[in-house]
Design an enzyme around this catalytic site. Structure first.
Site, mmCIF file in Angstrom:
data_model
loop_
_atom_site.group_PDB
_atom_site.id
_atom_site.type_symbol
_atom_site.label_atom_id
_atom_site.label_comp_id
_atom_site.label_asym_id
_atom_site.label_seq_id
_atom_site.Cartn_x
_atom_site.Cartn_y
_atom_site.Cartn_z
ATOM 1 N N LYS D 171 -17.028 17.570 -13.902
ATOM 2 C CA LYS D 171 -17.429 16.890 -15.139
ATOM 3 C C LYS D 171 -16.912 15.447 -15.157
ATOM 4 O O LYS D 171 -17.618 14.533 -15.600
ATOM 5 C CB LYS D 171 -16.908 17.651 -16.359
ATOM 6 C CG LYS D 171 -17.242 17.007 -17.712
ATOM 7 C CD LYS D 171 -18.739 16.980 -18.003
ATOM 8 C CE LYS D 171 -19.092 16.140 -19.227
ATOM 9 N NZ LYS D 171 -18.813 16.786 -20.510
ATOM 10 N N LYS D 239 -12.595 8.710 -23.706
ATOM 11 C CA LYS D 239 -11.592 9.735 -23.404
ATOM 12 C C LYS D 239 -11.855 10.345 -22.026
ATOM 13 O O LYS D 239 -10.945 10.495 -21.197
ATOM 14 C CB LYS D 239 -11.648 10.840 -24.470
ATOM 15 C CG LYS D 239 -10.723 12.010 -24.213
ATOM 16 C CD LYS D 239 -11.299 13.330 -24.762
ATOM 17 C CE LYS D 239 -12.496 13.800 -23.942
ATOM 18 N NZ LYS D 239 -12.973 15.163 -24.204
#
Lengths: 301, 301, 301, 301
Positions: D171, D239
């Site tokens: 990811k 983030k």
């Protein structure tokens, strides 16, 4: 006579302790590798067998260690400084650590009744030997004033830059500029060589104008001759740039050149050259540009 | 007495011509805007109404102009230097132009019976006023020797760096380091301010260690106070970095920091601030980081 | 039957000419290396011995050449297209050249009584073979309409993007995205391998989400297996990125990722791998990261 | 019927839970803001008043939360999943967290007798609504097989990419490519606009060749019209890029484009636009290039 406990007698700490002795301070040194502490005795100091012994009777305790975990272990560990120093002792961490680590150390030290400063330095091995380091001090003004005679024995520029942790924040900025300048000088040298120009007179010319810098004066010659004997190891500069980029991220600051310089230093380390001097950054530029020096000498020696 | 024809009396050329007069040279100046040449007469020089008049009786002709097309027009144009200077005249172009332009000028000048040097400078407006410029000279050694007394009247560092064009190549490298250092200092200042640290003592501390540089000494204060009165215009530095990146591309050299610095300077220009001092680069970092100074003052004044 | 003169029968031009023949057009081909034109005759076309012969009776002339000087020579040279094509001929340059070169060609062509389009393509060797190229067309709408049947024989996406030169400007943007995406995929693969993760299933997973791209679908497998058989040579992509960065500079546009991708492609070329496929960009990332694949195979084969 | 406890019903989790209901699973949802769980009842699910209630009778527990601390609190907290789920429950964290957090969760979950997978997704809000997410799964093969029917209800690409934590590592790579592609498309659009070219047909042309991507297909139109309604918030992508750069640093991987893209996303956040869609990255490029859109609309709306 002010008694100093000095912990960490490596490339930087060794000559700093020697300069404190020369300035008339009593110095009891401790180093994990005991031989380095023994060397201190030949210069008039004492070698301690433990941290406890080094700090027990000290007025001032100085630490000069590679990284945050080392400092935290030495300061906070069961056999460490905070457990054995006398109340009121002035603890000066001159290592380079993250600002938040310095702030936590200050809190813990205050809780243990100590006075605490973060006072990282710039100037490299030569500055440590010559006693001309630049010292960036964070902490209370009264403690900085008390520390000044000690710090003046190791440095020629002593500046109080703010509260606890501020010394480390300024050191992070200092390491940004230093790594970036090494990179710029490296790029300039490779650019000149690619054009068939001898970089030595060119460096002299550039040093006299707006491009002038301490790196150009002190390090360019070694860089272009591929003399990478460590004065400051690339692995440590890589660590420092990790502190920088993390602090920048947390503070919402964007550093295009800083992150680029950090990538180049990371490449130097990823390629297994972290034990060389940080000036070896030039080998990354040579490699990117397919220039013979790097090809002929992949280890960068 | 050596007679000098001086063409281009702007921010740099004006004080350089004045220093030549002070050193005892005869100076006949020409400037497209005639008023600037008139100023020279008050200092003991002569104002010429044309390039031809400025160079006709000159032993040495100096050009100090913004960009390559200006120099080519002044040197090669029908009313220009090469058409009107006496054989044997020493033509010194002190402008910053592409190395290949300098090489072509040397060839054309030699064909016209002139001696030719490229001798760009670094040091900015203050260096020009103080006569402390650094001069990077490309050309034949004998011509450099002949030019030295003249160059020493305007600079304190005079270095022969190679054959025709080499002065400009070194200047490109110099502009790489200068722009990059301005960017690094800008990033350091914004980083410190974002952490609530007063950058002024921090700059003092950093100047004393490995981060030390002429930019930190001379320009950081103006940058952090947003005093962008031009000592060297961002538009010219942007032009110079175009010469750099083009030369790097042609030579197969990869400049990660140089191209990053060039992008930041390009941003400053694209945002309409090219007429400010190159230290205004700090406003690009402030803007990227969403810091109030830039928001409160989008013009960067 | 529309007669087409096709000049430049290389990796791209060869299969494009073949597709025009399949679509029923008459094609007379010319190539500097005559053997490539001979191959065309086996497919039903004609081989011309000169540009003049190829274009003399053509309704449409297409050029598919490596770089601007090639196109300018073929179009404007004494034995070239503009000297020998009939008035009203539709000249379509499908090479990738600088937008200003395309604009100058349009002006010269119009002056010679021709209709002119710039129509560079994207899709690589496979797209040329399959007739599925994307064609970005600059020029007058009427000329684009006239060219459409021809262009549809070589491509599946034909878009009129603006006036003369616009096709090349869009192609520059296309090459920015393509090089950047190759770089991003390369970084992702090296990142995964450094974490001990097999990149093949990971590529499959990423292709299904927002990271999906033609590069991930068509090129990632070859990149991770180091199959760098040229489908598009790195040297040509490097040339294209020079067009991009120059156009961006002239237009005052700042491309942080674009200039970074251009630096990586420049490194690949500087290291002598320009004849490999542009997917070999992954070797630059491997090298920077000190990963074994690059070390074991410095030629990137 | 497999009973699913679903925790975190936001932009992504809400439509994912709805798709699980449509596929015939029993879903008991919990959300800190209770209203979102109530919405689930209208679709045939149950709203739990606590995590304990949501997971007590579940066969499978799914978490879809913003950041690592949220997931750790929900999984490990006193009222959390691991304290209340039955032994053998399959715990699937579909949030995006750091790989080491996923590994620690797997260890803690195994110690609590649970089966654990990390299964982050890509595809954004639309992919969640359409049930066409790409799911990158880390964990034991048997657990992945068991989870497949559930995952196929929310995604169209389900790939087992490695052991615990591997889903998150992939990811991170996915977010590198996605952010970088958004940046490249943004640069291409601004480049085209600066040349006076309508980007809409150009995007269509580029989508058909090697520059083609999901971002170009799905997001370019919104970017060029400045429609920044969040499908994935810039703050979350910022983030995620922190996870990426940290993991790259730890693994010794150098990501020149990745760190550049991370800087641009950091700038977007530092400028207070983190709540906009990540496509708002284009405003950073517009701002750097001094293009009117950003000036006219500093909020990027």
């Amino acid at each position: 006579m002010t008694a100093i406990g000095f912990i960490g007698l490596g490339i930087m700490g060794g000559p700093m302790a020697a300069n404190l002795l020369k300035a008339g301070f009593g110095v009891t040194g401790y180093n994990r590798t005991a031989a380095k502490a023994q060397a201190l005795t030949a210069q008039g100091g004492h070698a301690a067998a433990s941290i406890a012994e080094a700090v027990r009777n000290a007025d001032v305790v100085i630490t000069m260690l590679p990284d945050s975990p080392d400092v935290e272990q030495v300061a906070l560990g069961t056999g460490g400084v905070f457990a054995h120093a006398r109340p009121g002792t002035l603890f000066i961490d001159m290592s380079t650590v993250a600002p938040e680590v310095a702030q936590r150390l200050a809190e813990s030290g205050h809780a243990a009744g100590l006075r605490v400063l973060d006072a990282p330095v710039s100037g490299g091995k030569q500055g440590a030997i010559d006693g001309t380091l630049s010292v960036m001090v964070g902490g209370d003004a009264a403690d900085v004033a008390a520390a000044r005679p000690v710090l003046e024995a190791v440095g020629s520029t002593i500046v109080h830059v703010g509260p606890a942790g501020a010394g480390q924040t300024v050191k992070a900025a200092n390491q940004l500029i230093t790594a970036g300048t090494i990179g710029l000088v490296a790029e300039a040298i490779v650019f000149l060589q690619a054009h068939g120009i001898d970089p030595e007179p060119a460096v002299q010319a550039m040093a006299g104008g707006l491009a002038g810098s301490t790196i150009l004066n002190r390090k360019a010659a070694a860089m272009l001759h591929h003399d990478f004997t460590p004065t400051f190891r690339a692995a440590l500069h890589h660590k420092d740039l990790g502190i920088l980029t993390s602090a920048a991220r947390n503070a919402g600051v964007v550093l295009p050149l800083g992150t680029c310089a950090a990538s180049l230093m990371a490449a130097l380390n990823a390629q297994g050259r972290g034990e060389l001097d940080h000036g070896a950054l030039i080998t990354v530029i040579e490699q990117l540009s397919g220039r013979p020096a790097a090809a002929a000498d992949p280890a960068g020696n």
